[in-house]
Design a protein around this motif. Structure first.
Motif, PDB file in Angstrom:
ATOM      1  N   ASP A   1       0.827  -1.209   0.000  1.00 50.31           N
ATOM      2  CA  ASP A   1       0.000   0.000   0.000  1.00 50.31           C
ATOM      3  C   ASP A   1       0.861   1.258   0.000  1.00 50.31           C
ATOM      4  OD1 ASP A   1      -2.343  -1.473   0.037  1.00 50.31           O
ATOM      5  OD2 ASP A   1      -2.472  -1.456   2.221  1.00 50.31           O
ATOM      6  N   TYR A   2       2.043   1.180   0.603  1.00 50.22           N
ATOM      7  CA  TYR A   2       2.933   2.335   0.693  1.00 50.22           C
ATOM      8  C   TYR A   2       4.031   2.312  -0.361  1.00 50.22           C
ATOM      9  CZ  TYR A   2       0.958   3.309   5.318  1.00 50.22           C
ATOM     10  OH  TYR A   2       0.125   3.604   6.354  1.00 50.22           O
ATOM     11  N   TYR A   3       3.986   1.384  -1.277  1.00 53.99           N
ATOM     12  CA  TYR A   3       5.076   1.253  -2.238  1.00 53.99           C
ATOM     13  C   TYR A   3       5.431   2.559  -2.948  1.00 53.99           C
ATOM     14  CZ  TYR A   3       7.990  -0.169  -6.070  1.00 53.99           C
ATOM     15  OH  TYR A   3       9.022  -0.248  -6.962  1.00 53.99           O
ATOM     16  N   PRO A   4       4.462   3.332  -3.465  1.00 51.46           N
ATOM     17  CA  PRO A   4       4.878   4.562  -4.162  1.00 51.46           C
ATOM     18  C   PRO A   4       5.129   5.739  -3.214  1.00 51.46           C
ATOM     19  CG  PRO A   4       2.515   4.331  -4.307  1.00 51.46           C
ATOM     20  CD  PRO A   4       3.033   3.100  -3.599  1.00 51.46           C
ATOM     21  N   TYR A   5       4.906   5.546  -1.943  1.00 49.73           N
ATOM     22  CA  TYR A   5       4.912   6.642  -0.969  1.00 49.73           C
ATOM     23  C   TYR A   5       6.308   6.874  -0.392  1.00 49.73           C
ATOM     24  CZ  TYR A   5       2.773   9.617   2.557  1.00 49.73           C
ATOM     25  OH  TYR A   5       2.412  10.682   3.321  1.00 49.73           O
ATOM     26  N   ILE A   6       6.685   8.121  -0.237  1.00 50.08           N
ATOM     27  CA  ILE A   6       7.965   8.494   0.366  1.00 50.08           C
ATOM     28  C   ILE A   6       7.683   9.388   1.567  1.00 50.08           C
ATOM     29  CG2 ILE A   6      10.161   9.728   0.052  1.00 50.08           C
ATOM     30  CD1 ILE A   6       9.965   7.236  -1.671  1.00 50.08           C
ATOM     31  N   VAL A   7       8.285   9.054   2.703  1.00 56.72           N
ATOM     32  CA  VAL A   7       8.257   9.920   3.876  1.00 56.72           C
ATOM     33  C   VAL A   7       9.637  10.550   3.987  1.00 56.72           C
ATOM     34  CG1 VAL A   7       8.170  10.006   6.395  1.00 56.72           C
ATOM     35  CG2 VAL A   7       6.505   8.642   5.150  1.00 56.72           C
ATOM     36  N   ILE A   8       9.668  11.859   4.054  1.00 53.38           N
ATOM     37  CA  ILE A   8      10.930  12.567   4.260  1.00 53.38           C
ATOM     38  C   ILE A   8      10.999  12.893   5.741  1.00 53.38           C
ATOM     39  CG2 ILE A   8      12.340  14.559   3.651  1.00 53.38           C
ATOM     40  CD1 ILE A   8      10.496  14.674   1.060  1.00 53.38           C
ATOM     41  N   LEU A   9      11.872  12.197   6.432  1.00 50.55           N
ATOM     42  CA  LEU A   9      12.058  12.398   7.861  1.00 50.55           C
ATOM     43  C   LEU A   9      13.223  13.369   8.028  1.00 50.55           C
ATOM     44  CD1 LEU A   9      11.304  11.662  10.761  1.00 50.55           C
ATOM     45  CD2 LEU A   9      12.848   9.697  10.565  1.00 50.55           C
ATOM     46  N   SER A  10      12.961  14.530   8.616  1.00 50.75           N
ATOM     47  CA  SER A  10      13.952  15.596   8.685  1.00 50.75           C
ATOM     48  C   SER A  10      14.221  16.024  10.120  1.00 50.75           C
ATOM     49  CB  SER A  10      13.461  16.828   7.918  1.00 50.75           C
ATOM     50  OG  SER A  10      13.241  16.520   6.577  1.00 50.75           O
ATOM     51  N   THR A  11      15.417  16.513  10.322  1.00 49.64           N
ATOM     52  CA  THR A  11      15.795  17.133  11.584  1.00 49.64           C
ATOM     53  C   THR A  11      16.805  18.213  11.276  1.00 49.64           C
ATOM     54  OG1 THR A  11      16.439  16.694  13.881  1.00 49.64           O
ATOM     55  CG2 THR A  11      17.705  15.570  12.166  1.00 49.64           C
ATOM     56  N   ARG A  12      16.994  19.105  12.219  1.00 49.33           N
ATOM     57  CA  ARG A  12      17.998  20.160  12.066  1.00 49.33           C
ATOM     58  C   ARG A  12      18.952  20.104  13.243  1.00 49.33           C
ATOM     59  NH1 ARG A  12      16.221  25.666   9.189  1.00 49.33           N
ATOM     60  NH2 ARG A  12      15.460  24.743   7.276  1.00 49.33           N
ATOM     61  N   VAL A  13      20.242  20.254  12.932  1.00 48.23           N
ATOM     62  CA  VAL A  13      21.281  20.226  13.959  1.00 48.23           C
ATOM     63  C   VAL A  13      22.037  21.551  13.930  1.00 48.23           C
ATOM     64  CG1 VAL A  13      21.522  17.712  13.926  1.00 48.23           C
ATOM     65  CG2 VAL A  13      22.959  19.095  12.430  1.00 48.23           C
ATOM     66  N   ASN A  14      22.666  21.869  15.058  1.00 50.58           N
ATOM     67  CA  ASN A  14      23.436  23.094  15.182  1.00 50.58           C
ATOM     68  C   ASN A  14      24.633  23.047  14.249  1.00 50.58           C
ATOM     69  OD1 ASN A  14      25.523  24.933  16.180  1.00 50.58           O
ATOM     70  ND2 ASN A  14      24.098  25.299  17.867  1.00 50.58           N
ATOM     71  N   ARG A  15      24.828  24.099  13.494  1.00 49.87           N
ATOM     72  CA  ARG A  15      25.891  24.159  12.502  1.00 49.87           C
ATOM     73  C   ARG A  15      27.276  24.213  13.149  1.00 49.87           C
ATOM     74  NH1 ARG A  15      28.308  28.050   9.024  1.00 49.87           N
ATOM     75  NH2 ARG A  15      28.217  27.396   6.844  1.00 49.87           N
ATOM     76  N   ASP A  16      27.369  24.782  14.355  1.00 52.21           N
ATOM     77  CA  ASP A  16      28.659  24.923  15.032  1.00 52.21           C
ATOM     78  C   ASP A  16      29.186  23.603  15.590  1.00 52.21           C
ATOM     79  OD1 ASP A  16      28.629  27.655  14.492  1.00 52.21           O
ATOM     80  OD2 ASP A  16      27.570  28.101  16.368  1.00 52.21           O
ATOM     81  N   ASP A  17      28.297  22.705  15.946  1.00 48.55           N
ATOM     82  CA  ASP A  17      28.675  21.385  16.467  1.00 48.55           C
ATOM     83  C   ASP A  17      27.691  20.366  15.898  1.00 48.55           C
ATOM     84  OD1 ASP A  17      29.980  19.415  17.911  1.00 48.55           O
ATOM     85  OD2 ASP A  17      28.792  19.764  19.727  1.00 48.55           O
ATOM     86  N   PRO A  18      27.778  20.107  14.582  1.00 43.22           N
ATOM     87  CA  PRO A  18      26.754  19.294  13.918  1.00 43.22           C
ATOM     88  C   PRO A  18      26.895  17.801  14.223  1.00 43.22           C
ATOM     89  CG  PRO A  18      28.417  19.938  12.331  1.00 43.22           C
ATOM     90  CD  PRO A  18      28.784  20.587  13.640  1.00 43.22           C
ATOM     91  N   LYS A  19      26.018  17.312  15.083  1.00 43.85           N
ATOM     92  CA  LYS A  19      25.997  15.889  15.438  1.00 43.85           C
ATOM     93  C   LYS A  19      24.552  15.408  15.402  1.00 43.85           C
ATOM     94  CE  LYS A  19      29.985  16.096  18.459  1.00 43.85           C
ATOM     95  NZ  LYS A  19      30.448  16.137  19.832  1.00 43.85           N
ATOM     96  N   SER A  20      24.387  14.188  14.963  1.00 41.35           N
ATOM     97  CA  SER A  20      23.067  13.569  14.947  1.00 41.35           C
ATOM     98  C   SER A  20      23.242  12.079  15.165  1.00 41.35           C
ATOM     99  CB  SER A  20      22.374  13.804  13.600  1.00 41.35           C
ATOM    100  OG  SER A  20      21.104  13.183  13.573  1.00 41.35           O
ATOM    101  N   ASN A  21      22.234  11.456  15.721  1.00 43.04           N
ATOM    102  CA  ASN A  21      22.260  10.002  15.836  1.00 43.04           C
ATOM    103  C   ASN A  21      22.136   9.391  14.451  1.00 43.04           C
ATOM    104  OD1 ASN A  21      22.405   9.670  18.714  1.00 43.04           O
ATOM    105  ND2 ASN A  21      20.314  10.434  18.789  1.00 43.04           N
ATOM    106  N   SER A  22      22.911   8.361  14.210  1.00 48.68           N
ATOM    107  CA  SER A  22      22.862   7.660  12.934  1.00 48.68           C
ATOM    108  C   SER A  22      21.625   6.772  12.868  1.00 48.68           C
ATOM    109  CB  SER A  22      24.113   6.789  12.775  1.00 48.68           C
ATOM    110  OG  SER A  22      24.023   6.015  11.605  1.00 48.68           O
TER     111      SER A  22
END
Length: 190
Positions: free
Chosen positions: A116-137
């Motif tokens: 049912d979701y085959y053609p569907y795309i979810v864009i999961l976004s977050t924003r991190v601080n540019r001075d210390d850019p870290k995010s969980n993988s």
């Protein structure tokens, strides 16, 4: 869950105050269209389980963009995989927003297992601080992000916590400048 009351003829941005800790400086335009049942089903499920932790940036027939705070990224990705069958990341990318002092990370999630979701795309976004850019993988949830996160590390300087290979694979080993996709990068001599 944030719901927009936007008018297509209006130039005002009424959502600038609704971004609680997500995209701290950047006002996110939220567009809503209730004509898309898949979008409505996914958004409703996220709203019930996450409330205000997930903001809908837009939803269309086969594409929705969600914004989460960095600390909610892994939990939201797990939920989308385990409850909706979004079993792979088709791509991951980043965009530099120096005026906001942030870097936005975007994961394009798709599903092979839920037809049912085959053609569907979810864009999961977050924003991190540019001075210390870290995010969980997200590599432990979607192994397909391995090279996408490595490229984002190399080109934008975002360090992915839990990623086994935050290292170069495109730039020369002796690269000593800022990451080349940062908007303040300049080619020497120009």
């Amino acid at each position: 869950m944030e719901k927009a009351n936007s008018n297509s003829n209006s130039n005002s941005n009424s959502n600038s105050n609704n971004n609680n800790n997500i995209g701290q400086s950047q006002a996110i335009e939220v567009r809503d269209n209730d004509n898309y049942p898949l979008s409505k089903e996914i958004i409703s499920s996220l709203s019930i389980n996450f409330g205000e932790k997930v903001k809908v940036v837009y939803k269309k027939e086969f594409r929705s963009k969600l914004m989460v705070a960095p600390e909610n990224l892994v939990e939201t990705a797990l939920f989308l995989r385990n409850n909706h069958g979004f079993d792979h990341a088709e791509s991951a990318s980043g965009t530099d927003y120096p005026a906001d002092n942030e870097i936005e990370l975007n994961y394009h999630l798709g599903s092979y297992s839920n037809i049912d979701y085959y053609p569907y795309i979810v864009i999961l976004s977050t924003r991190v601080n540019r001075d210390d850019p870290k995010s969980n993988s997200l590599i432990n949830i979607f192994p397909s992000v391995e090279y996408h996160e490595r490229e984002t590390y190399e080109m934008l300087g975002v360090y992915f916590l839990g990623h086994p290979r935050n290292e170069r694979f495109i730039l020369p080993e002796d690269w000593a400048d800022i990451p080349p996709l940062r908007k303040d990068f300049r080619i020497k001599g120009r």
